[in-house]
Design a protein around this motif. Sequence first.
Motif, PDB file in Angstrom:
ATOM      1  N   ARG A  56     -57.084 -77.498  45.128  1.00 41.25           N
ATOM      2  CA  ARG A  56     -56.090 -77.185  44.178  1.00 41.25           C
ATOM      3  C   ARG A  56     -55.383 -78.389  43.407  1.00 41.25           C
ATOM      4  O   ARG A  56     -54.706 -78.334  42.143  1.00 41.25           O
ATOM      5  CB  ARG A  56     -55.171 -76.051  44.774  1.00 41.25           C
ATOM      6  CG  ARG A  56     -54.184 -75.460  43.974  1.00 41.25           C
ATOM      7  CD  ARG A  56     -53.269 -74.214  44.644  1.00 41.25           C
ATOM      8  NE  ARG A  56     -54.009 -73.110  44.549  1.00 41.25           N
ATOM      9  CZ  ARG A  56     -53.562 -72.044  45.104  1.00 41.25           C
ATOM     10  NH1 ARG A  56     -52.505 -72.036  45.920  1.00 41.25           N
ATOM     11  NH2 ARG A  56     -54.214 -70.844  44.962  1.00 41.25           N
ATOM     12  N   CYS A  57     -55.203 -79.089  44.442  1.00 52.16           N
ATOM     13  CA  CYS A  57     -54.084 -80.415  44.050  1.00 52.16           C
ATOM     14  C   CYS A  57     -54.820 -81.194  42.886  1.00 52.16           C
ATOM     15  O   CYS A  57     -54.285 -81.895  42.118  1.00 52.16           O
ATOM     16  CB  CYS A  57     -53.773 -81.135  45.293  1.00 52.16           C
ATOM     17  SG  CYS A  57     -52.857 -80.449  46.139  1.00 52.16           S
TER      18      CYS A  57
ATOM     19  N   GLY B  67     -48.043 -67.967  49.781  1.00 51.94           N
ATOM     20  CA  GLY B  67     -48.635 -68.161  48.506  1.00 51.94           C
ATOM     21  C   GLY B  67     -49.733 -67.008  48.600  1.00 51.94           C
ATOM     22  O   GLY B  67     -50.594 -67.087  47.483  1.00 51.94           O
ATOM     23  N   LYS B  68     -50.075 -65.928  49.376  1.00 55.23           N
ATOM     24  CA  LYS B  68     -51.257 -65.195  49.205  1.00 55.23           C
ATOM     25  C   LYS B  68     -50.596 -63.855  48.196  1.00 55.23           C
ATOM     26  O   LYS B  68     -49.390 -63.700  48.242  1.00 55.23           O
ATOM     27  CB  LYS B  68     -51.503 -64.539  50.412  1.00 55.23           C
ATOM     28  CG  LYS B  68     -50.491 -63.788  51.263  1.00 55.23           C
ATOM     29  CD  LYS B  68     -51.213 -63.272  52.586  1.00 55.23           C
ATOM     30  CE  LYS B  68     -50.173 -62.597  53.496  1.00 55.23           C
ATOM     31  NZ  LYS B  68     -49.708 -61.120  52.527  1.00 55.23           N
TER      32      LYS B  68
ATOM     33  N   HIS C  80     -48.887 -71.975  54.572  1.00 59.31           N
ATOM     34  CA  HIS C  80     -48.044 -71.464  53.568  1.00 59.31           C
ATOM     35  C   HIS C  80     -48.509 -71.017  52.338  1.00 59.31           C
ATOM     36  O   HIS C  80     -48.423 -70.034  51.971  1.00 59.31           O
ATOM     37  CB  HIS C  80     -46.889 -72.470  53.399  1.00 59.31           C
ATOM     38  CG  HIS C  80     -46.088 -72.496  54.565  1.00 59.31           C
ATOM     39  ND1 HIS C  80     -45.063 -71.584  55.034  1.00 59.31           N
ATOM     40  CD2 HIS C  80     -45.813 -73.605  55.423  1.00 59.31           C
ATOM     41  CE1 HIS C  80     -44.247 -72.083  55.977  1.00 59.31           C
ATOM     42  NE2 HIS C  80     -44.703 -73.280  56.382  1.00 59.31           N
ATOM     43  N   GLU C  81     -49.438 -71.997  51.875  1.00 61.08           N
ATOM     44  CA  GLU C  81     -50.234 -71.801  50.485  1.00 61.08           C
ATOM     45  C   GLU C  81     -51.172 -70.588  50.378  1.00 61.08           C
ATOM     46  O   GLU C  81     -51.049 -69.889  49.474  1.00 61.08           O
ATOM     47  CB  GLU C  81     -50.816 -73.173  50.313  1.00 61.08           C
ATOM     48  CG  GLU C  81     -51.486 -73.166  48.721  1.00 61.08           C
ATOM     49  CD  GLU C  81     -51.918 -74.523  48.509  1.00 61.08           C
ATOM     50  OE1 GLU C  81     -52.399 -74.740  47.320  1.00 61.08           O
ATOM     51  OE2 GLU C  81     -52.051 -75.468  49.239  1.00 61.08           O
ATOM     52  N   PHE C  82     -51.792 -70.286  51.490  1.00 60.97           N
ATOM     53  CA  PHE C  82     -53.020 -69.216  51.288  1.00 60.97           C
ATOM     54  C   PHE C  82     -52.778 -68.248  52.417  1.00 60.97           C
ATOM     55  O   PHE C  82     -53.328 -67.099  52.107  1.00 60.97           O
ATOM     56  CB  PHE C  82     -54.101 -70.144  51.681  1.00 60.97           C
ATOM     57  CG  PHE C  82     -54.661 -71.183  50.386  1.00 60.97           C
ATOM     58  CD1 PHE C  82     -54.737 -70.812  49.365  1.00 60.97           C
ATOM     59  CD2 PHE C  82     -54.865 -72.573  51.014  1.00 60.97           C
ATOM     60  CE1 PHE C  82     -55.441 -71.501  48.246  1.00 60.97           C
ATOM     61  CE2 PHE C  82     -55.091 -73.388  49.751  1.00 60.97           C
ATOM     62  CZ  PHE C  82     -55.271 -72.855  48.522  1.00 60.97           C
TER      63      PHE C  82
ATOM     64  N   VAL D  34     -44.370 -70.722  45.655  1.00 64.06           N
ATOM     65  CA  VAL D  34     -44.430 -70.769  47.393  1.00 64.06           C
ATOM     66  C   VAL D  34     -43.157 -71.356  47.852  1.00 64.06           C
ATOM     67  O   VAL D  34     -42.693 -72.418  47.421  1.00 64.06           O
ATOM     68  CB  VAL D  34     -45.698 -71.620  47.904  1.00 64.06           C
ATOM     69  CG1 VAL D  34     -45.561 -71.686  49.454  1.00 64.06           C
ATOM     70  CG2 VAL D  34     -47.012 -70.932  47.562  1.00 64.06           C
TER      71      VAL D  34
ATOM     72  N   GLY E 270     -48.824 -76.921  55.261  1.00 65.24           N
ATOM     73  CA  GLY E 270     -48.707 -76.626  53.833  1.00 65.24           C
ATOM     74  C   GLY E 270     -49.701 -75.837  53.629  1.00 65.24           C
ATOM     75  O   GLY E 270     -49.546 -74.695  52.847  1.00 65.24           O
ATOM     76  N   PRO E 271     -51.059 -76.091  53.728  1.00 63.04           N
ATOM     77  CA  PRO E 271     -52.319 -74.963  53.556  1.00 63.04           C
ATOM     78  C   PRO E 271     -51.943 -73.587  53.985  1.00 63.04           C
ATOM     79  O   PRO E 271     -52.298 -72.682  53.430  1.00 63.04           O
ATOM     80  CB  PRO E 271     -53.536 -75.524  53.840  1.00 63.04           C
ATOM     81  CG  PRO E 271     -53.161 -77.097  54.213  1.00 63.04           C
ATOM     82  CD  PRO E 271     -51.705 -77.270  54.378  1.00 63.04           C
TER      83      PRO E 271
ATOM     84  N   SER F  58     -56.711 -76.465  49.688  1.00 61.28           N
ATOM     85  CA  SER F  58     -55.396 -76.978  49.069  1.00 61.28           C
ATOM     86  C   SER F  58     -55.775 -78.193  48.342  1.00 61.28           C
ATOM     87  O   SER F  58     -54.972 -78.353  47.234  1.00 61.28           O
ATOM     88  CB  SER F  58     -54.500 -77.336  50.378  1.00 61.28           C
ATOM     89  OG  SER F  58     -53.164 -77.691  49.845  1.00 61.28           O
TER      90      SER F  58
END
Length: 308
Positions: free
Chosen positions: A135-136, A86-87, A80-82, A2, A77-78, A132
């Motif tokens: 995942r952390c 990040g997808k 961008h991540e999902f 990401v 952040g989440p 998120s």
Amino acid sequence: MVKVCDCISADSGGRYSHDLRPFEELRRTCTALGSVFIPQNHWPNYRSFCLSDRDEAQHQPIMWLAFSRGYLGNLTGPIHEFILEGKSEMNIVTSQYKHDLVERWFLKNNFLERYKTSRIFGGRLAELRFASWLRCIGWKISSLEAYGGEYDIEAQNPEGTATVFEVKYLATDEYRFLLSVQALGNGVSYGRPGCYSPIDYLLCRAYEAAHKLDKTGPIRIAALILADYPAFELQLKNHWIKWDKPSLCKKEQDIEPFLKQFSQQYPNFESDLGSRFKSLNQIWILRDSCDFGLERKFCIDLDTGRQV
């Protein structure tokens, strides 16, 4: 991998700054803000509300509030991540989820409707924030409702055990919200109006989660994210809820309208409460901090009824 966006470490130029220009500049480069939360056709209304006089509830758009406090990255952040970088090609975000993630709740005509709609927006965002957070701490996310999944979140724990989550975001209940608005108007603190209603409210929302997860299959966990954690802290720390034999308190009038409406949706929920909870493996209770971070405070094992 990401890509790290400037929003993750954004500096508002001063805590609680009222200067909208740095936020506007960041929105032009941050895809979480410019493509998801505040698309271009929505920006004029967003900007106008940020600059206008606040309503009776002192409402501010959440993304702008997070930026002004210096915590924007905990919300973007989440995304961008999902949702964005990040997808994968297999994880296509549904159109309904995209619609729900546009921050438009403040367009409602009065502060109460804004409050009700903002809770829906907050609930959608809470699902991604929780994913998120998982995942952390070492979990692997396999599917999300955002991708059209059956459950809010499907994941494997660090040992590889498949688990499904139903996430419930418990914002301040309507009665307490209205009291706080009244107090703001009078310039005084409204205090905490009773200890039993929060228990009833929490049990109802946990029941909703259990109802959704009442199926055979993987480990089932209800995750309750408490925005007004202090309203529940005393009761949870002192084990007021008997999780193996749950029952409503029904000792305070302020919760009655909510319970009446809830019983219309789930007519037998009081007698069904214990059996529904037994269909779960665990209930997690998390605190939503002022910096928009999550912290797990309690884990209830429904097999034993123990709260730790």
